[in-house]
Scaffold this motif. Structure first.
Motif, PDB file in Angstrom:
ATOM      1  N   PRO A 173      48.378  56.781  37.109  1.00 13.42           N
ATOM      2  CA  PRO A 173      48.511  56.038  35.846  1.00 13.42           C
ATOM      3  C   PRO A 173      49.234  54.701  35.968  1.00 13.42           C
ATOM      4  CG  PRO A 173      48.880  58.362  35.455  1.00 13.42           C
ATOM      5  CD  PRO A 173      48.742  58.206  36.944  1.00 13.42           C
ATOM      6  N   PRO A 174      50.380  54.586  36.678  1.00 14.64           N
ATOM      7  CA  PRO A 174      51.020  53.264  36.775  1.00 14.64           C
ATOM      8  C   PRO A 174      50.157  52.245  37.506  1.00 14.64           C
ATOM      9  CG  PRO A 174      52.565  55.011  37.361  1.00 14.64           C
ATOM     10  CD  PRO A 174      51.217  55.635  37.304  1.00 14.64           C
ATOM     11  N   VAL A 175      49.493  52.662  38.575  1.00 16.68           N
ATOM     12  CA  VAL A 175      48.663  51.730  39.334  1.00 16.68           C
ATOM     13  C   VAL A 175      47.424  51.337  38.536  1.00 16.68           C
ATOM     14  CG1 VAL A 175      47.283  51.459  41.434  1.00 16.68           C
ATOM     15  CG2 VAL A 175      49.517  52.572  41.543  1.00 16.68           C
ATOM     16  N   TYR A 176      46.839  52.292  37.809  1.00 16.77           N
ATOM     17  CA  TYR A 176      45.667  51.971  36.989  1.00 16.77           C
ATOM     18  C   TYR A 176      46.030  50.933  35.924  1.00 16.77           C
ATOM     19  CZ  TYR A 176      41.655  52.585  33.900  1.00 16.77           C
ATOM     20  OH  TYR A 176      40.551  52.365  33.128  1.00 16.77           O
ATOM     21  N   GLU A 177      47.175  51.111  35.294  1.00 20.70           N
ATOM     22  CA  GLU A 177      47.613  50.130  34.290  1.00 20.70           C
ATOM     23  C   GLU A 177      47.833  48.758  34.919  1.00 20.70           C
ATOM     24  OE1 GLU A 177      51.127  49.569  30.912  1.00 20.70           O
ATOM     25  OE2 GLU A 177      51.263  51.160  32.421  1.00 20.70           O
ATOM     26  N   ALA A 178      48.446  48.730  36.106  1.00 18.44           N
ATOM     27  CA  ALA A 178      48.679  47.452  36.776  1.00 18.44           C
ATOM     28  C   ALA A 178      47.367  46.755  37.106  1.00 18.44           C
ATOM     29  CB  ALA A 178      49.496  47.673  38.050  1.00 18.44           C
ATOM     30  N   ARG A 179      46.364  47.494  37.522  1.00 11.21           N
ATOM     31  CA  ARG A 179      45.074  46.896  37.855  1.00 11.21           C
ATOM     32  C   ARG A 179      44.372  46.355  36.600  1.00 11.21           C
ATOM     33  NH1 ARG A 179      42.522  47.961  42.796  1.00 11.21           N
ATOM     34  NH2 ARG A 179      43.887  48.971  44.316  1.00 11.21           N
ATOM     35  N   ILE A 180      44.507  47.049  35.475  1.00  7.37           N
ATOM     36  CA  ILE A 180      43.923  46.551  34.231  1.00  7.37           C
ATOM     37  C   ILE A 180      44.611  45.253  33.811  1.00  7.37           C
ATOM     38  CG2 ILE A 180      43.525  47.067  31.806  1.00  7.37           C
ATOM     39  CD1 ILE A 180      41.800  48.683  33.720  1.00  7.37           C
ATOM     40  N   LEU A 181      45.921  45.191  33.953  1.00  7.08           N
ATOM     41  CA  LEU A 181      46.649  43.979  33.591  1.00  7.08           C
ATOM     42  C   LEU A 181      46.287  42.823  34.517  1.00  7.08           C
ATOM     43  CD1 LEU A 181      50.170  45.447  32.742  1.00  7.08           C
ATOM     44  CD2 LEU A 181      48.269  44.932  31.204  1.00  7.08           C
ATOM     45  N   LEU A 182      46.027  43.112  35.784  1.00  4.91           N
ATOM     46  CA  LEU A 182      45.569  42.066  36.704  1.00  4.91           C
ATOM     47  C   LEU A 182      44.228  41.501  36.255  1.00  4.91           C
ATOM     48  CD1 LEU A 182      46.513  43.571  40.185  1.00  4.91           C
ATOM     49  CD2 LEU A 182      47.459  41.501  39.152  1.00  4.91           C
ATOM     50  N   ALA A 183      43.343  42.371  35.781  1.00  5.68           N
ATOM     51  CA  ALA A 183      42.060  41.907  35.270  1.00  5.68           C
ATOM     52  C   ALA A 183      42.251  41.023  34.042  1.00  5.68           C
ATOM     53  CB  ALA A 183      41.167  43.105  34.937  1.00  5.68           C
ATOM     54  N   ALA A 184      43.196  41.388  33.160  1.00  6.32           N
ATOM     55  CA  ALA A 184      43.467  40.575  31.975  1.00  6.32           C
ATOM     56  C   ALA A 184      44.064  39.223  32.349  1.00  6.32           C
ATOM     57  CB  ALA A 184      44.405  41.332  31.042  1.00  6.32           C
ATOM     58  N   LEU A 185      44.961  39.202  33.325  1.00  6.43           N
ATOM     59  CA  LEU A 185      45.537  37.925  33.785  1.00  6.43           C
ATOM     60  C   LEU A 185      44.454  37.020  34.371  1.00  6.43           C
ATOM     61  CD1 LEU A 185      48.772  39.294  35.489  1.00  6.43           C
ATOM     62  CD2 LEU A 185      48.689  37.805  33.481  1.00  6.43           C
ATOM     63  N   ASP A 186      43.591  37.604  35.179  1.00  3.51           N
ATOM     64  CA  ASP A 186      42.492  36.840  35.777  1.00  3.51           C
ATOM     65  C   ASP A 186      41.573  36.288  34.693  1.00  3.51           C
ATOM     66  OD1 ASP A 186      40.403  35.825  37.236  1.00  3.51           O
ATOM     67  OD2 ASP A 186      39.935  37.668  38.301  1.00  3.51           O
ATOM     68  N   TYR A 187      41.228  37.118  33.726  1.00  5.15           N
ATOM     69  CA  TYR A 187      40.285  36.688  32.683  1.00  5.15           C
ATOM     70  C   TYR A 187      40.882  35.585  31.813  1.00  5.15           C
ATOM     71  CZ  TYR A 187      36.629  37.142  29.176  1.00  5.15           C
ATOM     72  OH  TYR A 187      35.589  36.882  28.327  1.00  5.15           O
ATOM     73  N   ASN A 188      42.129  35.747  31.378  1.00  3.66           N
ATOM     74  CA  ASN A 188      42.747  34.740  30.518  1.00  3.66           C
ATOM     75  C   ASN A 188      42.926  33.405  31.226  1.00  3.66           C
ATOM     76  OD1 ASN A 188      42.879  36.498  28.417  1.00  3.66           O
ATOM     77  ND2 ASN A 188      45.101  36.740  28.417  1.00  3.66           N
ATOM     78  N   HIS A 189      43.224  33.470  32.506  1.00 11.21           N
ATOM     79  CA  HIS A 189      43.467  32.224  33.243  1.00 11.21           C
ATOM     80  C   HIS A 189      42.186  31.430  33.470  1.00 11.21           C
ATOM     81  CE1 HIS A 189      45.719  29.566  35.932  1.00 11.21           C
ATOM     82  NE2 HIS A 189      44.683  29.623  36.756  1.00 11.21           N
ATOM     83  N   HIS A 190      41.063  32.112  33.595  1.00 17.30           N
ATOM     84  CA  HIS A 190      39.812  31.429  33.939  1.00 17.30           C
ATOM     85  C   HIS A 190      38.788  31.417  32.810  1.00 17.30           C
ATOM     86  CE1 HIS A 190      41.319  32.845  38.000  1.00 17.30           C
ATOM     87  NE2 HIS A 190      41.202  31.548  38.188  1.00 17.30           N
ATOM     88  N   VAL A 191      39.188  31.832  31.606  1.00 19.00           N
ATOM     89  CA  VAL A 191      38.210  31.935  30.526  1.00 19.00           C
ATOM     90  C   VAL A 191      37.700  30.572  30.070  1.00 19.00           C
ATOM     91  CG1 VAL A 191      39.947  31.927  28.679  1.00 19.00           C
ATOM     92  CG2 VAL A 191      37.747  33.065  28.314  1.00 19.00           C
ATOM     93  N   HIS A 192      38.490  29.524  30.268  1.00 19.74           N
ATOM     94  CA  HIS A 192      38.110  28.193  29.801  1.00 19.74           C
ATOM     95  C   HIS A 192      37.599  27.299  30.937  1.00 19.74           C
ATOM     96  CE1 HIS A 192      39.698  29.227  25.922  1.00 19.74           C
ATOM     97  NE2 HIS A 192      40.924  29.407  26.392  1.00 19.74           N
TER      98      HIS A 192
END
Length: 600
Positions: free
Chosen positions: A484-503
């Motif tokens: 569970p902790p690692v799965y949450e960290a990987r989801i947050l990494l995906a969110a960081l990647d998406y927000n940074h490159h969405v524009h």
């Protein structure tokens, strides 16, 4: 002869010819020996010439003590052996951040080491003192290579490590490899297999899991909170915020272990909130996870933002929360709208199911046109009455009736289709009163479905959110299992990647034209054009790496041998299976009995 000279003085033993050197004489070849030897030093001669009025005898010279003697010997301190460099220690983040890393073959490195000569003439080990040269030995440790210079007696004269070292002995390369496997969304098993094929050393499996558990997970969560607060602070200034929300299961069917519920801003398309639900938190019932994720997300964001509308798919449990009579959020003043794409998809499923009946196969030819007409009605209509007039006209159009009178069944006034002249047709018309026409009328006039129509009239789409859910697969594939902790960290990494490159801007050629590529959709059997975007820069990764290295430096201890105990870990609720696991021997006996029965 000089007038001051005395012939007897020349015959005195003190002036014997043996005291003279033949420096002015030439050798047999006629060459002066002094010209051939640049280092030639003439011998010291103490004598008194014939012109001297006073005779100086050697035994009368003043004696010089040893302390006053000047010797042409270099200073021993200036020629002492220089100290060999020690290991490079990582005492701050900049020691390893941004440093280039290369792949080195052992044979090439050993060739270089054997060619070099250490500035140590003898083995420094006490009571050894064996002179060089020394034998160079290569050995692996994790991802590093260690060179050792060994004397004849087996003593290590000097040891060199190819990587900087953290305090308490961890190598920087092992630490950074374990960190970046997680940050890049890769899997340890596949990375270790890659290194194995390259015949390279890799960080130990247990070390990898402990590094990501103790240093990476918390650093990623803290980094996400900082970036999330920046997004929320920008939305707080808006009078009304429209949000898009959707859930994603980590596996299909009703056996999912995790549900990731994501909320995105409709205008900026940035991820605002991410909630991860574990099956243990919903009494091990998978179908409850999406509702739980929505409630947690909505409760959090309603305290931070002025939410005017939230758009989801047609999830019945979430729709019930906004029921105007008994819904939990009926008094919040937030309008609950439904996603157009999911609405059109559900409509297509109903038409496809109706087309499977006997005599209704013609509906399959009209399925795409009916779904497109639904999109047109939702986009054009301002209210329910306008939508219904446009929507019910579909029953007349498919029957080749483009102008009609009063519909007594529906009490509608006369009307006509809004399209222009029709060209060549590639599909048949649906005969009014036929089985297919009646089945279509049943779908179009379904009262339960028509009650949901007002939620589609805002014409919202969660397509960008679906794109993010697909992007999660880069960091948390459904084919691998994570704690569970690692799965949450990987989801947050995906969110960081998406927000940074969405524009990101579209990629252009040197002449300024857009770069495109062709894509083929196997389901629709059609080609489409896709505009390429600029390459990702991942410039936030060094900040995240700095935070992770800072956690390692600030702990003040070595790598713990046990996993970190977190109070919010859902594994505290018990086993995922809900029943205790049997022993290995019990399973073995059961398997043996089953095999014996099969043989009989």
């Amino acid at each position: 002869m000089s007038e001051d000279g005395d012939e007897d003085n020349y015959n005195d033993d003190d002036y014997n010819d043996d005291d003279y050197d033949d420096d002015d004489e030439e050798d047999d070849d006629g060459n002066d020996e002094d010209d051939d030897d640049e280092d030639y030093v003439p011998p010291l001669c103490l004598r008194a010439g014939a012109g001297c009025k006073t005779n100086i005898r050697v035994e009368n010279l003043e004696s010089i003590g040893l302390d006053d003697t000047v010797h042409d010997i270099p200073d021993m301190d200036s020629c002492s052996t220089p100290p060999l460099p020690g290991k490079v220690e990582v005492d701050k983040e900049d020691v390893i951040l941004g440093e280039r890393v290369s792949m080195v073959y052992h044979v090439c490195l050993q060739q270089l080491a054997e060619y070099l000569t250490l500035p140590i003439s003898h083995c420094p080990t006490s009571q050894c003192g064996v002179p060089g040269p020394y034998h160079v030995k290569c050995k692996e440790r994790g991802t590093a290579i260690i060179l050792e210079w060994i004397c004849e007696n087996g003593h290590c004269v000097w040891q060199w490590n190819s990587q900087p070292m953290f305090k308490f002995g961890m190598q920087a390369g092992d630490f950074m490899l374990a960190t970046n496997i997680l940050l890049s969304g890769n899997n340890y098993a596949k990375t270790a297999l890659l290194f194995r094929f390259l015949n390279m050393g890799v960080v130990n499996r247990a070390t990898f899991f402990r590094v990501q558990d103790w240093y990476c997970v918390d650093a990623i969560k803290d980094f996400w909170q900082v970036k999330r607060e920046e997004v929320v602070s920008r939305l707080k200034s808006k009078e009304s915020v429209v949000l898009l929300a959707d859930g994603r299961m980590d596996s299909p069917g009703f056996c999912a272990q995790y549900c990731t519920y994501t909320v995105m801003d409709n205008d900026s398309k940035e991820v605002v909130h991410v909630e991860n639900i574990n099956k243990r938190e919903t009494q091990r019932v998978s179908v409850r996870m999406e509702k739980e994720g929505f409630m947690r997300s909505f409760d959090t964001l309603s305290k931070e933002l002025k939410i005017a509308e939230i758009c989801t798919d047609a999830h019945s449990q979430i729709s019930a929360l906004f029921n105007p009579k008994r819904g939990q959020y009926k008094d919040t003043g937030v309008f609950h709208s439904l996603d157009m794409w999911h609405g059109s998809k559900n409509l297509g499923k109903k038409i496809h199911a109706a087309g499977q009946r006997k005599g209704c196969s013609i509906l399959l030819q009209w399925m795409k046109d009916i779904c497109n007409h639904f999109w047109f009605c939702c986009k054009t209509a301002e209210n329910y009455d306008e939508f219904f007039d446009l929507w019910i006209a579909l029953l007349h159009h498919v029957a080749n009736e483009h102008e009609w009178g009063v519909d007594e069944c529906l009490h509608r006034s006369p009307g006509e289709c809004l399209h222009g002249p029709l060209g060549d047709r590639n599909k048949d018309w649906v005969l009014r009163g036929s089985e297919a026409h009646n089945a279509l009328a049943e779908i179009i006039r379904n009262q339960r479905w028509l009650q949901q129509v007002p939620k589609y009239l805002h014409f919202r789409s969660t397509a960008e959110l679906e794109s993010f859910n697909n992007h999660i697969l880069m960091y948390a594939s459904k084919r691998f299992c994570f704690t569970p902790p690692v799965y949450e960290a990987r989801i947050l990494l995906a969110a960081l990647d998406y927000n940074h490159h969405v524009h990101r801007q579209p990629k252009r050629r040197p002449d300024g034209s857009l770069q495109c590529r062709k894509l083929y959709n196997k389901k629709s059997a059609m080609w489409s054009l896709y505009i390429m975007k600029e390459d990702k820069d991942y410039c936030y990764i060094p900040e995240l790496q700095r935070a992770i290295i800072g956690k390692r430096l600030s702990m003040g201890r070595g790598l713990p041998r046990r996993s970190q105990d977190r109070p919010e870990d859902p594994r505290r609720h018990g086993l995922l299976a809900g029943v205790p696991a049997p022993t290995m021997q019990e399973l073995l006996d059961k398997q043996s009995c089953r095999g014996a029965v099969m043989l009989q």
